[in-house]
Write an enzyme that holds these catalytic residues in place. Sequence first.
Site, PDB file in Angstrom:
ATOM      1  N   SER A 145     -18.630  -4.408  16.031  1.00  0.00           N
ATOM      2  CA  SER A 145     -18.059  -5.020  17.238  1.00  0.00           C
ATOM      3  C   SER A 145     -17.337  -6.326  16.885  1.00  0.00           C
ATOM      4  O   SER A 145     -16.314  -6.650  17.490  1.00  0.00           O
ATOM      5  CB  SER A 145     -19.133  -5.250  18.306  1.00  0.00           C
ATOM      6  OG  SER A 145     -20.048  -6.238  17.903  1.00  0.00           O
ATOM      7  N   ASN A 146     -17.840  -7.053  15.901  1.00  0.00           N
ATOM      8  CA  ASN A 146     -17.128  -8.272  15.474  1.00  0.00           C
ATOM      9  C   ASN A 146     -15.834  -7.926  14.754  1.00  0.00           C
ATOM     10  O   ASN A 146     -14.822  -8.601  14.915  1.00  0.00           O
ATOM     11  CB  ASN A 146     -18.032  -9.146  14.600  1.00  0.00           C
ATOM     12  CG  ASN A 146     -19.018  -9.915  15.436  1.00  0.00           C
ATOM     13  OD1 ASN A 146     -18.670 -10.911  16.066  1.00  0.00           O
ATOM     14  ND2 ASN A 146     -20.254  -9.432  15.482  1.00  0.00           N
ATOM     15  N   MET A 159     -24.311  -5.911   5.199  1.00  0.00           N
ATOM     16  CA  MET A 159     -25.745  -6.011   4.933  1.00  0.00           C
ATOM     17  C   MET A 159     -26.084  -6.021   3.438  1.00  0.00           C
ATOM     18  O   MET A 159     -27.042  -5.381   3.011  1.00  0.00           O
ATOM     19  CB  MET A 159     -26.483  -4.859   5.633  1.00  0.00           C
ATOM     20  CG  MET A 159     -26.288  -4.855   7.144  1.00  0.00           C
ATOM     21  SD  MET A 159     -26.815  -6.383   7.936  1.00  0.00           S
ATOM     22  CE  MET A 159     -28.578  -6.166   7.871  1.00  0.00           C
ATOM     23  N   ARG A 160     -25.284  -6.730   2.664  1.00  0.00           N
ATOM     24  CA  ARG A 160     -25.551  -6.827   1.225  1.00  0.00           C
ATOM     25  C   ARG A 160     -25.499  -8.272   0.802  1.00  0.00           C
ATOM     26  O   ARG A 160     -24.724  -9.054   1.365  1.00  0.00           O
ATOM     27  CB  ARG A 160     -24.474  -6.067   0.438  1.00  0.00           C
ATOM     28  CG  ARG A 160     -24.522  -4.597   0.643  1.00  0.00           C
ATOM     29  CD  ARG A 160     -25.588  -3.992  -0.235  1.00  0.00           C
ATOM     30  NE  ARG A 160     -25.832  -2.621   0.162  1.00  0.00           N
ATOM     31  CZ  ARG A 160     -26.684  -1.823  -0.461  1.00  0.00           C
ATOM     32  NH1 ARG A 160     -27.364  -2.256  -1.496  1.00  0.00           N
ATOM     33  NH2 ARG A 160     -26.863  -0.598  -0.045  1.00  0.00           N
ATOM     34  N   HIS A 199     -23.687 -15.493  11.717  1.00  0.00           N
ATOM     35  CA  HIS A 199     -25.115 -15.172  11.739  1.00  0.00           C
ATOM     36  C   HIS A 199     -25.673 -15.408  13.152  1.00  0.00           C
ATOM     37  O   HIS A 199     -25.383 -16.435  13.749  1.00  0.00           O
ATOM     38  CB  HIS A 199     -25.863 -16.036  10.720  1.00  0.00           C
ATOM     39  CG  HIS A 199     -27.298 -15.662  10.587  1.00  0.00           C
ATOM     40  ND1 HIS A 199     -27.705 -14.535   9.900  1.00  0.00           N
ATOM     41  CD2 HIS A 199     -28.420 -16.225  11.082  1.00  0.00           C
ATOM     42  CE1 HIS A 199     -29.025 -14.443   9.982  1.00  0.00           C
ATOM     43  NE2 HIS A 199     -29.479 -15.453  10.691  1.00  0.00           N
TER      44      HIS A 199
HETATM   45  C1  GRF Z   1     -23.831  -9.584  14.248  1.00  0.00           C
HETATM   46  O1  GRF Z   1     -24.900  -9.944  15.064  1.00  0.00           O
HETATM   47  C2  GRF Z   1     -23.573 -10.627  13.211  1.00  0.00           C
HETATM   48  O2  GRF Z   1     -23.896 -11.919  13.618  1.00  0.00           O
HETATM   49  C3  GRF Z   1     -24.507 -10.211  12.097  1.00  0.00           C
HETATM   50  O3  GRF Z   1     -24.461  -8.808  12.116  1.00  0.00           O
HETATM   51  C4  GRF Z   1     -24.162  -8.351  13.427  1.00  0.00           C
HETATM   52  C5  GRF Z   1     -23.021  -7.403  13.317  1.00  0.00           C
HETATM   53  O4  GRF Z   1     -22.746  -6.764  14.555  1.00  0.00           O
HETATM   54  N1  GRF Z   1     -24.134 -10.803  10.846  1.00  0.00           N
HETATM   55  P1  GRF Z   1     -21.465  -5.851  14.688  1.00  0.00           P
HETATM   56  O5  GRF Z   1     -21.546  -4.779  13.623  1.00  0.00           O
HETATM   57  O6  GRF Z   1     -20.264  -6.726  14.496  1.00  0.00           O
HETATM   58  O7  GRF Z   1     -21.521  -5.276  16.070  1.00  0.00           O
END
Ligand code: GRF
Length: 195
Positions: A13-14, A88-89, A107
Amino acid sequence: MARIAIFASGNGSNFEVLAQHFEGSSDSDIVLMVCDRQKARVRERARRFNIPELLVNYVKEDPVTVEERILGALQASAIDVIFLAGYMRIFNGGFLKKLTIPMINIHPSLLPKYKGINSIARAFEAGDKEIGITIHHVVEEIDSGTVILQKSVKLEQKKGLEYVENEVHKLEHIWYPRVARQICDEINANIKKEK
Ligand code: GRF
């Protein structure tokens, strides 16, 4: 032209709000999305925005080989800045030393509180009165680099964890594109100066 790479492992989503923000921009462009999970939803989002992808595999290859592959792709695409969006690494120190461009992360906590995973749930369970986000530079020690921006919101315990998670994601979606824009403006100003 600031050339951007986004690294993501999951939902994306980001990634999506960043892609929307920079779509059609005349001075900044997302030219690469790096993903380490074959089934990640972010891959479909990247396809939709026509953003080229590098899919890496930490199971089939050792981390150092993967990181070399990533460095090669960053160089080949002449990337100026990396935004991590749920990647996630953890990168090893060798990789970060070789990196000559900024790497920024978002974060879902008010760092230094709740470094690592499940940050929102941990803040919720601890009964914190406020919750928030931190956008920061990436250094070898996890979630410990210089803070660029923090934003917080009241943690409304009564409304439940899902509601609180949503509030945090709303903050992320507002502020990550703004910070990214500011960083790209600075990069573009430097490019101009160097000319
Ligand atoms: C977000 O909460 C970001 O802060 C963290 O991982 C999540 C990613 O969410 N680092 P998305 O995949 O962007 O929905």
